[in-house]
Write an enzyme that holds these catalytic residues in place. Structure first.
Site, PDB file in Angstrom:
ATOM      1  N   LYS A 114      -7.108   7.974  -1.925  1.00  0.00           N
ATOM      2  CA  LYS A 114      -8.552   8.551  -1.314  1.00  0.00           C
ATOM      3  C   LYS A 114      -8.946   9.759  -1.925  1.00  0.00           C
ATOM      4  O   LYS A 114      -9.290  10.842  -1.521  1.00  0.00           O
ATOM      5  CB  LYS A 114      -8.651   8.968   0.121  1.00  0.00           C
ATOM      6  CG  LYS A 114      -8.226   7.602   1.071  1.00  0.00           C
ATOM      7  CD  LYS A 114      -8.303   7.921   2.523  1.00  0.00           C
ATOM      8  CE  LYS A 114      -8.048   6.775   3.193  1.00  0.00           C
ATOM      9  NZ  LYS A 114      -6.694   6.416   3.559  1.00  0.00           N
ATOM     10  N   LYS A 171       0.834  -1.226   0.162  1.00  0.00           N
ATOM     11  CA  LYS A 171       0.138   0.064   0.098  1.00  0.00           C
ATOM     12  C   LYS A 171       0.772   1.335   0.048  1.00  0.00           C
ATOM     13  O   LYS A 171       1.699   1.400   0.737  1.00  0.00           O
ATOM     14  CB  LYS A 171      -0.871  -0.069   1.164  1.00  0.00           C
ATOM     15  CG  LYS A 171      -1.695   1.371   1.183  1.00  0.00           C
ATOM     16  CD  LYS A 171      -2.780   1.195   2.496  1.00  0.00           C
ATOM     17  CE  LYS A 171      -2.677   1.620   3.708  1.00  0.00           C
ATOM     18  NZ  LYS A 171      -2.305   3.095   3.698  1.00  0.00           N
ATOM     19  N   ASP A 202     -13.390  14.880  -4.942  1.00  0.00           N
ATOM     20  CA  ASP A 202     -13.285  16.056  -5.972  1.00  0.00           C
ATOM     21  C   ASP A 202     -14.583  15.988  -6.844  1.00  0.00           C
ATOM     22  O   ASP A 202     -15.336  15.049  -6.914  1.00  0.00           O
ATOM     23  CB  ASP A 202     -12.072  16.155  -6.758  1.00  0.00           C
ATOM     24  CG  ASP A 202     -11.573  17.584  -6.921  1.00  0.00           C
ATOM     25  OD1 ASP A 202     -12.308  18.388  -7.538  1.00  0.00           O
ATOM     26  OD2 ASP A 202     -10.243  17.941  -6.497  1.00  0.00           O
ATOM     27  N   ASP A 247      -3.322   4.158  -2.179  1.00  0.00           N
ATOM     28  CA  ASP A 247      -4.396   4.906  -1.315  1.00  0.00           C
ATOM     29  C   ASP A 247      -4.121   6.351  -1.192  1.00  0.00           C
ATOM     30  O   ASP A 247      -3.742   6.925  -0.356  1.00  0.00           O
ATOM     31  CB  ASP A 247      -3.986   4.101   0.274  1.00  0.00           C
ATOM     32  CG  ASP A 247      -4.662   4.553   1.325  1.00  0.00           C
ATOM     33  OD1 ASP A 247      -5.708   5.049   1.150  1.00  0.00           O
ATOM     34  OD2 ASP A 247      -4.129   4.464   2.543  1.00  0.00           O
ATOM     35  N   THR A 282     -12.213   5.954  10.164  1.00  0.00           N
ATOM     36  CA  THR A 282     -12.200   5.329  11.497  1.00  0.00           C
ATOM     37  C   THR A 282     -11.937   6.539  12.276  1.00  0.00           C
ATOM     38  O   THR A 282     -12.168   6.281  13.688  1.00  0.00           O
ATOM     39  CB  THR A 282     -11.531   3.999  11.672  1.00  0.00           C
ATOM     40  OG1 THR A 282     -10.355   4.125  11.070  1.00  0.00           O
ATOM     41  CG2 THR A 282     -12.265   2.862  10.923  1.00  0.00           C
TER      42      THR A 282
HETATM   43  O1  C5P Z   1       0.716   0.076  11.437  1.00  0.00           O
HETATM   44  P1  C5P Z   1      -0.812  -0.503  11.149  1.00  0.00           P
HETATM   45  O2  C5P Z   1      -0.884  -2.032  10.876  1.00  0.00           O
HETATM   46  O3  C5P Z   1      -1.747   0.012  12.138  1.00  0.00           O
HETATM   47  O4  C5P Z   1      -0.906   0.272   9.682  1.00  0.00           O
HETATM   48  C1  C5P Z   1      -2.345   0.198   9.212  1.00  0.00           C
HETATM   49  C2  C5P Z   1      -2.201   0.931   8.029  1.00  0.00           C
HETATM   50  O5  C5P Z   1      -3.769   1.152   7.482  1.00  0.00           O
HETATM   51  C3  C5P Z   1      -2.055   2.543   8.027  1.00  0.00           C
HETATM   52  O6  C5P Z   1      -1.162   2.767   6.746  1.00  0.00           O
HETATM   53  C4  C5P Z   1      -3.112   3.187   8.406  1.00  0.00           C
HETATM   54  O7  C5P Z   1      -2.897   4.754   7.952  1.00  0.00           O
HETATM   55  C5  C5P Z   1      -4.032   2.385   7.603  1.00  0.00           C
HETATM   56  N1  C5P Z   1      -5.407   2.622   8.018  1.00  0.00           N
HETATM   57  C6  C5P Z   1      -5.653   2.352   9.389  1.00  0.00           C
HETATM   58  N2  C5P Z   1      -7.081   2.645   9.695  1.00  0.00           N
HETATM   59  C7  C5P Z   1      -8.008   2.906   8.706  1.00  0.00           C
HETATM   60  C8  C5P Z   1      -7.451   3.399   7.596  1.00  0.00           C
HETATM   61  C9  C5P Z   1      -6.393   3.243   7.041  1.00  0.00           C
HETATM   62  O8  C5P Z   1      -4.958   1.866  10.054  1.00  0.00           O
HETATM   63  N3  C5P Z   1      -9.201   3.226   9.225  1.00  0.00           N
END
Ligand code: C5P
Length: 241
Positions: A66, A37, A69, A64, A126
């Site tokens: 997002k 990602k 627009d 990613d 989230t």
């Molecule tokens: O290190 P970790 O496993 O927490 O990383 C999760 C990834 O998913 C990060 O890139 C974070 O920005 C992304 N993410 C998240 N929760 C969300 C949306 C995206 O943790 N709701």
């Protein structure tokens, strides 16, 4: 489920700030995880070169960025994302039906159906609470907005959503089986929870119906990241067999 099927569900979050650090992670994990990602930070710094670097390892990319627009701008940006041959990219469902539908039309018009990029919607971040939504004039609870926006995305022809593991059953119920669900916020049984709150293990998320898992620190902070991936694959295979 085979080990390779479990492996293909893992998307490693390249949350690093340099091209070389990203390249080292891809060299370490290509072939072991299903996808990488690339988010706003890396893409803003290095642009499409970061995507090409990953693809040169024979690996796949979830871009990613997002998008949110006017419909024409998002459709045109989406065409460029798909031209980079990313496997997944995303946009905000709050951009509305027309923005999403125009993006899907662009995909259908310009790329072969079998291997076009799949388009995911972000419903409600989230990080948003009921208060965040009220501040911008949305009076409905998060739990109502998430399936509502997921269904809107599906009706507009998008391929799936990014969602927290807890939301998977609600989204499956609203959108059915033919809809991708990608879940961050998972923590294998061996890992620290970090700042993630409403977590599930990767195995639980897959069992609940997630198609892909975005995983960062449980792999990147492990003493042996390759072994951490294998342990996650073990957990998923055990749960699903
Ligand atoms: O290190 P970790 O496993 O927490 O990383 C999760 C990834 O998913 C990060 O890139 C974070 O920005 C992304 N993410 C998240 N929760 C969300 C949306 C995206 O943790 N709701």
């Amino acid at each position: 489920m085979t080990r390779d099927e479990a492996r293909s569900k893992i998307i490693f979050a390249l949350d690093v700030d340099s091209f070389n650090a990203a390249k080292q992670w891809v060299a370490t994990l290509a072939g072991r995880v299903g996808m990488f990602k690339v988010g706003k930070q890396l893409f803003t710094a290095y642009g499409p070169d970061i995507v090409r670097m990953i693809e040169n390892f024979g690996a796949e990319v979830f871009l990613d960025l997002k998008y949110h627009d006017i419909p024409n701008t998002v459709a045109m940006a989406s065409r460029e994302a798909a031209r980079l041959k990313v496997k997944l990219f995303n946009l905000h469902a709050l951009g509305g039906y027309e923005m999403m539908a125009r993006t899907r039309e662009m995909m259908d018009r310009e790329f072969p159906a079998e291997d076009r990029a799949r388009v995911l919607a972000v419903t409600i971040l989230t990080s948003s609470t009921e208060e965040t939504l009220r501040d911008v004039g949305i009076e409905h609870p998060v739990a109502e907005m998430v399936p509502r926006l997921a269904l809107l995305a599906k009706r507009a022809g998008l391929d799936g959503v990014v969602a927290s593991p807890r939301e998977v059953p609600l989204i499956r119920q609203a959108c059915g089986d033919d809809f991708l669900i990608v879940t961050p916020g998972v923590r294998p049984s061996f890992a620290a929870t970090d700042d993630q709150k409403r977590i599930m293990t990767p195995a639980e998320a897959v069992a609940a119906g997630a198609d892909y898992l975005v995983i960062g620190r449980p792999i990147s902070a492990a003493a042996d990241p390759q072994q951490a991936v294998e342990a996650i694959v073990d957990e998923i295979v055990d749960e699903m067999n």
